[in-house]
Design an enzyme around this catalytic site. Structure first.
Site, short mmCIF file in Angstrom:
data_model
loop_
_atom_site.label_atom_id
_atom_site.label_comp_id
_atom_site.label_asym_id
_atom_site.label_seq_id
_atom_site.Cartn_x
_atom_site.Cartn_y
_atom_site.Cartn_z
N HIS A 120 8.82 -5.29 -1.37
CA HIS A 120 7.93 -6.27 -2.02
C HIS A 120 7.10 -5.63 -3.14
CE1 HIS A 120 8.08 -9.17 1.69
NE2 HIS A 120 9.18 -9.22 0.95
N CYS A 144 5.38 -5.90 -16.95
CA CYS A 144 5.13 -6.83 -18.05
C CYS A 144 5.80 -8.16 -17.73
CB CYS A 144 5.68 -6.26 -19.36
SG CYS A 144 5.51 -7.44 -20.72
N ASN A 185 4.93 -4.81 18.19
CA ASN A 185 3.96 -5.79 17.69
C ASN A 185 2.90 -6.00 18.77
OD1 ASN A 185 2.72 -8.19 16.48
ND2 ASN A 185 4.61 -8.40 15.29
N LEU A 186 1.83 -6.68 18.40
CA LEU A 186 0.82 -7.03 19.40
C LEU A 186 1.31 -8.19 20.26
CD1 LEU A 186 -2.44 -6.95 17.21
CD2 LEU A 186 -1.55 -5.16 18.75
N ASP A 199 0.85 -1.20 0.00
CA ASP A 199 0.00 0.00 0.00
C ASP A 199 0.89 1.26 0.00
OD1 ASP A 199 0.62 0.98 2.75
OD2 ASP A 199 -0.38 -0.85 3.41
C1 BJW Z 1 0.25 -5.46 14.65
C2 BJW Z 1 -0.96 -4.78 14.63
C3 BJW Z 1 -0.97 -3.52 15.21
C4 BJW Z 1 -1.28 -6.67 13.66
N1 BJW Z 1 0.13 -3.03 15.74
N2 BJW Z 1 1.34 -4.94 15.19
C5 BJW Z 1 12.59 -21.74 3.87
C6 BJW Z 1 13.30 -21.05 4.84
C7 BJW Z 1 13.60 -19.69 4.69
C8 BJW Z 1 13.18 -19.01 3.56
C9 BJW Z 1 12.46 -19.70 2.60
C10 BJW Z 1 12.18 -21.05 2.75
N3 BJW Z 1 11.45 -21.44 1.67
C11 BJW Z 1 11.28 -20.39 0.85
C12 BJW Z 1 11.90 -19.31 1.40
C13 BJW Z 1 11.94 -17.91 0.86
C14 BJW Z 1 10.60 -17.22 0.93
C15 BJW Z 1 10.07 -17.30 2.36
O1 BJW Z 1 10.44 -16.51 3.23
N4 BJW Z 1 9.16 -18.23 2.63
C16 BJW Z 1 8.65 -18.40 3.99
C17 BJW Z 1 7.15 -18.56 3.94
C18 BJW Z 1 9.38 -19.55 4.65
N5 BJW Z 1 10.82 -15.85 0.55
C19 BJW Z 1 10.81 -15.47 -0.72
O2 BJW Z 1 10.52 -16.23 -1.62
C20 BJW Z 1 11.21 -14.04 -0.99
N6 BJW Z 1 12.23 -14.01 -1.97
C21 BJW Z 1 13.44 -14.56 -1.75
O3 BJW Z 1 13.72 -15.14 -0.71
O4 BJW Z 1 14.33 -14.39 -2.77
C22 BJW Z 1 15.63 -15.01 -2.65
C23 BJW Z 1 16.61 -14.21 -1.82
C24 BJW Z 1 17.73 -14.85 -1.36
C25 BJW Z 1 18.68 -14.17 -0.60
C26 BJW Z 1 18.51 -12.81 -0.33
C27 BJW Z 1 17.41 -12.19 -0.82
C28 BJW Z 1 16.47 -12.89 -1.56
C29 BJW Z 1 10.03 -13.24 -1.53
C30 BJW Z 1 8.99 -13.01 -0.50
C31 BJW Z 1 7.77 -12.35 -1.11
C32 BJW Z 1 6.67 -12.14 -0.07
N7 BJW Z 1 5.52 -11.79 -0.72
C33 BJW Z 1 4.32 -11.48 0.08
C34 BJW Z 1 3.14 -11.27 -0.93
C35 BJW Z 1 3.40 -10.19 -1.93
C36 BJW Z 1 3.10 -8.82 -1.41
C37 BJW Z 1 1.61 -8.58 -1.25
O5 BJW Z 1 0.80 -9.10 -2.02
O6 BJW Z 1 1.25 -7.80 -0.35
O7 BJW Z 1 4.55 -10.34 0.90
S1 BJW Z 1 3.86 -12.75 1.26
C38 BJW Z 1 3.28 -11.63 2.50
O8 BJW Z 1 4.11 -11.81 3.68
C39 BJW Z 1 3.57 -10.23 1.96
C40 BJW Z 1 4.13 -9.56 3.17
O9 BJW Z 1 4.89 -8.42 2.80
C41 BJW Z 1 4.92 -10.66 3.83
C42 BJW Z 1 5.18 -10.43 5.30
O10 BJW Z 1 3.98 -10.39 6.03
P1 BJW Z 1 3.86 -9.45 7.29
O11 BJW Z 1 3.92 -8.03 6.87
O12 BJW Z 1 4.81 -9.89 8.33
O13 BJW Z 1 2.33 -9.69 7.72
P2 BJW Z 1 1.72 -10.81 8.69
O14 BJW Z 1 0.26 -10.86 8.45
O15 BJW Z 1 2.47 -12.08 8.60
O16 BJW Z 1 2.00 -10.23 10.15
C43 BJW Z 1 1.38 -9.05 10.65
C44 BJW Z 1 1.97 -8.77 12.02
O17 BJW Z 1 1.45 -7.54 12.50
C45 BJW Z 1 1.60 -9.84 13.07
O18 BJW Z 1 2.80 -10.21 13.77
C46 BJW Z 1 0.63 -9.12 14.01
O19 BJW Z 1 0.75 -9.53 15.37
C47 BJW Z 1 1.08 -7.68 13.85
N8 BJW Z 1 0.02 -6.70 14.07
N9 BJW Z 1 -1.91 -5.61 14.04
C48 BJW Z 1 1.27 -3.78 15.76
N10 BJW Z 1 -2.14 -2.79 15.26
#
Ligand code: BJW
Length: 230
Positions: A106, A114, A198-199, A91
């Protein structure tokens, strides 16, 4: 002068009304990850993916930044040192809150990409698969968003910032997705003081030196007021 590097996640936008991913009623309760945020899901059913993001683009446009977004912008404007915000969010609430030194690791809902020639252009509110790429004219439009298995944006620059940080802060991120979840370890290794907002403690919460538990609109605002007062 103190350099502050801030990583934000879906939790900072939750109080603006944007759903997080991993909450019980979050996005992953309604959609399968492999269908909507992987290149393979897009290849199988591009319309499903574009609909998912069209809906999220409309939702993001209908909400406003909250006190935590505004507090970070005030920190950047008034802190006597560098402040860098790295967001995983797609966002534009940080921009609309006034933050300038911002990295969308991200990608962003405002961007189109494209799938064939990788040309990038501003996204329309409603994206359709038939939309031709303005550069190569192939109808292969997709959101400019980093999906699982794809490389997040500007990683070299982000690691440079992390290694220069005096304070590293993570706000509203669950610590489940890498490389962002590994940032705390990088910053610690470089000697930064680390604080998690965080919460609850995140999946990498044990790696932080300090925790501020509660809604970001309050905890982040209090922290910023405190830093700017000292
Ligand atoms: C509050 C609150 C309030 C609520 N106040 N707090 C095995 C081991 C390790 C890694 C991997 C593995 N297998 C695969 C991987 C790599 C993979 C990965 O990490 N997978 C895991 C699932 C294991 N990662 C990738 O593929 C990434 N690329 C990559 O690694 O490339 C290679 C590389 C190598 C070396 C260096 C660099 C790169 C790409 C990741 C792409 C993530 N994409 C997404 C979707 C696209 C974006 C979108 O559509 O929006 O991104 S997934 C989704 O998760 C989104 C988010 O940005 C991301 C993180 O989520 P986030 O923000 O943490 O949200 P939530 O919902 O999980 O948490 C919210 C938090 O807020 C909670 O804790 C609440 O408590 C808190 N909260 N209200 C304070 N009011």
């Amino acid at each position: 002068m103190t350099k502050i590097v801030i990583l934000t996640g879906a939790g900072i936008s939750a109080e603006s009304g944007i759903e997080t991913f991993r909450a019980e009623d979050g996005l992953w309760a309604k959609h399968r990850v492999e269908d909507v945020v992987t290149p393979e899901g897009y290849q199988r059913d591009p319309k499903r993916v574009l609909d998912f993001y069209n809906e999220r683009r409309a939702q993001a446009a209908s909400v406003e930044p909250n006190a935590a977004h505004f507090a970070l912008a005030r920190l950047e404007a008034e802190h006597d040192g560098e402040v860098v915000v790295i967001t995983q969010n797609v966002d534009d609430l940080h921009e609309r809150g006034g933050t300038q030194a911002l990295y969308h690791m991200h990608g962003a809902l405002s961007g189109a990409l494209c799938a064939v020639c990788h040309h990038r252009w501003p996204a329309p509110m409603q994206m359709a698969i038939e939309d031709p790429c303005p550069s190569c004219e192939t109808p292969a439009t997709r959101p400019d968003i980093v999906w699982f298995g794809e490389m997040p944006y500007e990683m070299d620059t982000l690691f440079d910032h992390l290694t220069q940080a005096d304070i590293f802060v993570a706000i509203g991120t669950s610590g489940n997705v890498y490389p962002a979840a590994g940032f705390v370890a990088e910053a610690r290794k470089a000697g930064a003081h680390t604080i998690e907002f965080n919460l609850e403690k995140s999946a990498v919460g044990n790696q932080f030196a300090e925790h501020r538990i509660g809604p970001a609109s309050q905890t982040v605002t209090d922290w910023v007021n405190n830093i700017l007062a000292t």
